[in-house]
Design an enzyme around this catalytic site. Structure first.
Site, PDB file in Angstrom:
ATOM      1  N   ARG A   1       0.473  14.662  12.995  1.00 60.16           N
ATOM      2  CA  ARG A   1       1.087  14.266  11.715  1.00 60.16           C
ATOM      3  C   ARG A   1       1.435  15.552  10.958  1.00 60.16           C
ATOM      4  O   ARG A   1       0.814  15.887   9.955  1.00 60.16           O
ATOM      5  CB  ARG A   1       0.109  13.411  10.879  1.00 60.16           C
ATOM      6  CG  ARG A   1      -0.416  12.145  11.521  1.00 60.16           C
ATOM      7  CD  ARG A   1       0.553  10.983  11.517  1.00 60.16           C
ATOM      8  NE  ARG A   1       0.890  10.426  10.230  1.00 60.16           N
ATOM      9  CZ  ARG A   1       0.261   9.427   9.640  1.00 60.16           C
ATOM     10  NH1 ARG A   1      -0.793   8.886  10.185  1.00 60.16           N
ATOM     11  NH2 ARG A   1       0.686   8.947   8.480  1.00 60.16           N
TER      12      ARG A   1
ATOM     13  N   LYS B   1       0.835  -1.213   0.000  1.00 58.11           N
ATOM     14  CA  LYS B   1       0.000   0.000   0.000  1.00 58.11           C
ATOM     15  C   LYS B   1       0.867   1.259   0.000  1.00 58.11           C
ATOM     16  O   LYS B   1       0.642   2.176  -0.775  1.00 58.11           O
ATOM     17  CB  LYS B   1      -0.901   0.003   1.236  1.00 58.11           C
ATOM     18  CG  LYS B   1      -1.665   1.296   1.392  1.00 58.11           C
ATOM     19  CD  LYS B   1      -2.284   1.501   2.762  1.00 58.11           C
ATOM     20  CE  LYS B   1      -1.364   1.722   3.916  1.00 58.11           C
ATOM     21  NZ  LYS B   1      -1.330   3.044   4.547  1.00 58.11           N
ATOM     22  N   ASN B   2       1.871   1.289   0.886  1.00 57.75           N
ATOM     23  CA  ASN B   2       2.635   2.525   1.034  1.00 57.75           C
ATOM     24  C   ASN B   2       3.634   2.760  -0.094  1.00 57.75           C
ATOM     25  O   ASN B   2       4.277   3.810  -0.149  1.00 57.75           O
ATOM     26  CB  ASN B   2       3.333   2.556   2.395  1.00 57.75           C
ATOM     27  CG  ASN B   2       2.336   2.792   3.520  1.00 57.75           C
ATOM     28  OD1 ASN B   2       1.176   3.148   3.261  1.00 57.75           O
ATOM     29  ND2 ASN B   2       2.763   2.592   4.751  1.00 57.75           N
TER      30      ASN B   2
ATOM     31  N   CYS C   1      -4.378  12.819  14.037  1.00 58.64           N
ATOM     32  CA  CYS C   1      -5.135  11.601  13.757  1.00 58.64           C
ATOM     33  C   CYS C   1      -4.977  10.640  14.923  1.00 58.64           C
ATOM     34  O   CYS C   1      -4.385  10.980  15.942  1.00 58.64           O
ATOM     35  CB  CYS C   1      -4.699  10.959  12.452  1.00 58.64           C
ATOM     36  SG  CYS C   1      -3.159  10.082  12.548  1.00 58.64           S
TER      37      CYS C   1
ATOM     38  N   ASP D   1       4.853   0.435  12.060  1.00 61.38           N
ATOM     39  CA  ASP D   1       3.654  -0.192  11.497  1.00 61.38           C
ATOM     40  C   ASP D   1       3.484  -1.658  11.919  1.00 61.38           C
ATOM     41  O   ASP D   1       2.487  -2.294  11.569  1.00 61.38           O
ATOM     42  CB  ASP D   1       3.668  -0.092   9.957  1.00 61.38           C
ATOM     43  CG  ASP D   1       3.411   1.335   9.487  1.00 61.38           C
ATOM     44  OD1 ASP D   1       2.965   2.158  10.299  1.00 61.38           O
ATOM     45  OD2 ASP D   1       3.682   1.618   8.308  1.00 61.38           O
TER      46      ASP D   1
ATOM     47  N   ARG E   1      -8.440  -0.129   4.775  1.00 63.39           N
ATOM     48  CA  ARG E   1      -7.582   0.895   4.174  1.00 63.39           C
ATOM     49  C   ARG E   1      -6.290   0.272   3.663  1.00 63.39           C
ATOM     50  O   ARG E   1      -5.703   0.791   2.705  1.00 63.39           O
ATOM     51  CB  ARG E   1      -7.220   1.968   5.209  1.00 63.39           C
ATOM     52  CG  ARG E   1      -8.383   2.858   5.578  1.00 63.39           C
ATOM     53  CD  ARG E   1      -7.915   3.972   6.453  1.00 63.39           C
ATOM     54  NE  ARG E   1      -6.757   4.611   5.839  1.00 63.39           N
ATOM     55  CZ  ARG E   1      -5.908   5.411   6.472  1.00 63.39           C
ATOM     56  NH1 ARG E   1      -6.087   5.666   7.746  1.00 63.39           N
ATOM     57  NH2 ARG E   1      -4.893   5.951   5.843  1.00 63.39           N
TER      58      ARG E   1
END
Ligand code: EPU
Length: 417
Positions: free
Chosen positions: A122, A22-23, A117, A305, A397
């Site tokens: 952030r 994803k990233n 968030c 993560d 997500r």
């Protein structure tokens, strides 16, 4: 709203195939704004953030198609608007990535500021500082960054904190700036190198990615290309912990184990048997699970993560483990939900003391962010009885059908609409 129901107690076994990262996919899709030609991407995970990025590009007037088979066709021939609206940025902070490419190619951009968030502040001050060093004028107006330039030029930019999307944003901007840009204290994450490789495929001159100093020699124009995104190291790491926590036996395929060295080393130290192949690895969970401290740092160290997932594992450890989070200021929301499942965790600032050996019991829990949701799924896999995870949209997500992948490994897990 969808929920996930897990009934714990089954050791996972079998093979699981890992999706694209994803990233890496998000910046790669955004990089298509740097050229009028078509960019074809492969191994794009069909997850919500990818679909949000598609909407963002379409909103600007670009053609953007993403298919469930992992291919994406993107063409920003003409762009009607150089804006990333609040509605999209608030659901996906990575939307800030359009700032660099828009300013570099169209000389202007208006991008909503992300704000805070569920994992803490952030800020994007370094993205803005870097663009200003390259000759952009940036103002904050009504919660938006409004940037404009008569033309970006190369600059020496020292990033005081290692920032992944900051490095990516500035690398994309510098690819079309006049002259040489040096990014010092740059992020070394594999996703940054993947973007650099894509940009080189589009005609950019970049060297040093994967190290702390990246040099970009700007070119006048970039062109289209075809590029395959790297596998998702965090999805792979999540399945590695699923194997260990259930004392299962799982082969994690289609991944790059070198991107997971810190995670797999840590997992071996907790007692799991880890066997590494060229594009797969095998995890056999063992009893007891040894409690081991860990601290998150930028790549190549243990990633933030994977912190939440590792905390779930440590709830089953044979002693106590201290987990220290150095990247984000408030990334322990999952601990509060794990405690509701019976875990013994004490939070003190950026440290969590996890006392292992407590049996978990299924409960109704709330997912607060993407990786927190993954940790609750992992806890549910070993909890006694049913765990119901609410706000599954966080999970969607970044994980493609995680419940189906886990069910194929034997887990008793389902999505309930
Ligand atoms: N920071 C600043 N100023 C900036 C930018 C960052 O002070 O201008 C600070 C942040 O506050 C944080 C640290 O730098 O303390 C690192 O943040 P970074 O900018 O590296 O995070 P990011 O680029 O916003 C990416 C990933 C995150 C991942 C972090 C850290 C993407 C799209 N997101 O975020 O992924 O946690 O790097 O590795 O690449 C996830 O996938 O669940 C996720 C949150």
């Amino acid at each position: 709203m969808d929920k996930i129901r897990v009934v714990g107690g089954i050791p996972l076994s079998g093979r699981v195939e890992i999706s694209g990262a994803k990233n890496a996919a998000l910046p790669a899709m955004v990089a298509s704004l740097l050229t009028a030609d078509t960019v074809n991407l492969e191994n794009i995970p069909y997850v919500r953030d990818v679909l949000t990025t598609r909407s963002l590009l379409q909103d600007m007037g670009a053609e953007a198609e993403v298919r469930e088979d992992g291919t994406a066709t993107l063409k920003a021939g003409e762009v009607q608007s150089c804006e990333a609206p609040y509605e999209l940025v608030k659901t996906m902070r990575a939307a800030i990535l359009v700032l660099g490419p828009l300013v570099a190619r169209f000389k202007k951009a208006r991008v909503s500021l992300p704000g805070g968030c569920a994992i803490g502040a952030r800020p994007v001050n370094l993205h803005i500082m870097g663009l200003e060093r390259m000759g952009a004028k940036c103002d904050i107006v009504h919660g938006y960054v409004e940037a404009s330039t008569s033309g970006l030029h190369g600059a020496y930019i020292l990033l005081e904190t290692v920032t992944v999307t900051g490095t990516e944003n500035l690398m994309m901007a510098a690819a079309l700036a006049e002259g040489e840009t040096v990014l010092d204290n740059a992020a070394c994450e594999p996703e940054v190198s993947d973007l650099a490789a894509l940009l080189r495929g589009m005609g950019a001159h970049i060297e040093g990615d994967g190290t702390r100093t990246i040099r970009i020699h700007g070119v006048k124009k970039l062109h289209g290309c075809r590029y395959r995104i790297i596998p998702d190291r965090i999805e792979a790491g999540t399945f590695a912990i699923a194997a260990a926590i259930t004392r299962g036996d799982v082969e994690v395929c289609d991944c790059n184990p070198r991107h997971l060295t810190a995670v797999l080393t840590q997992l071996s130290q907790t007692g799991a048997k880890v066997t590494i192949g060229p594009d797969s690895f095998h995890v056999q969970g063992r009893d007891p699970i040894t409690s081991k401290n860990v601290t998150t740092y930028p790549y190549p160290a243990f990633p933030t993560d994977m912190q939440a997932q590792y905390m779930a594992l440590m709830t089953q450890g044979d002693g106590s483990a201290v987990i220290t989070e150095t990247i984000f200021e408030n990334r322990f929301m999952h601990a509060l939900e794990l405690i509701r499942m019976g875990a013994d965790i004490t939070i003190d600032g950026r440290q969590a003391l996890v006392r292992g050996g407590q049996p978990l019991t299924g409960a109704r829990v709330l997912a607060s962010d993407l990786r927190a949701s993954a940790s609750l799924v992992l806890a549910g896999l070993v909890a006694n009885g049913e765990t119901w995870i609410d706000r599954v949209y966080h999970l969607d997500r970044g994980y493609h059908k995680i419940e189906e992948k886990m069910a194929r490994l034997g887990a008793n897990i389902e999505r309930v609409h």
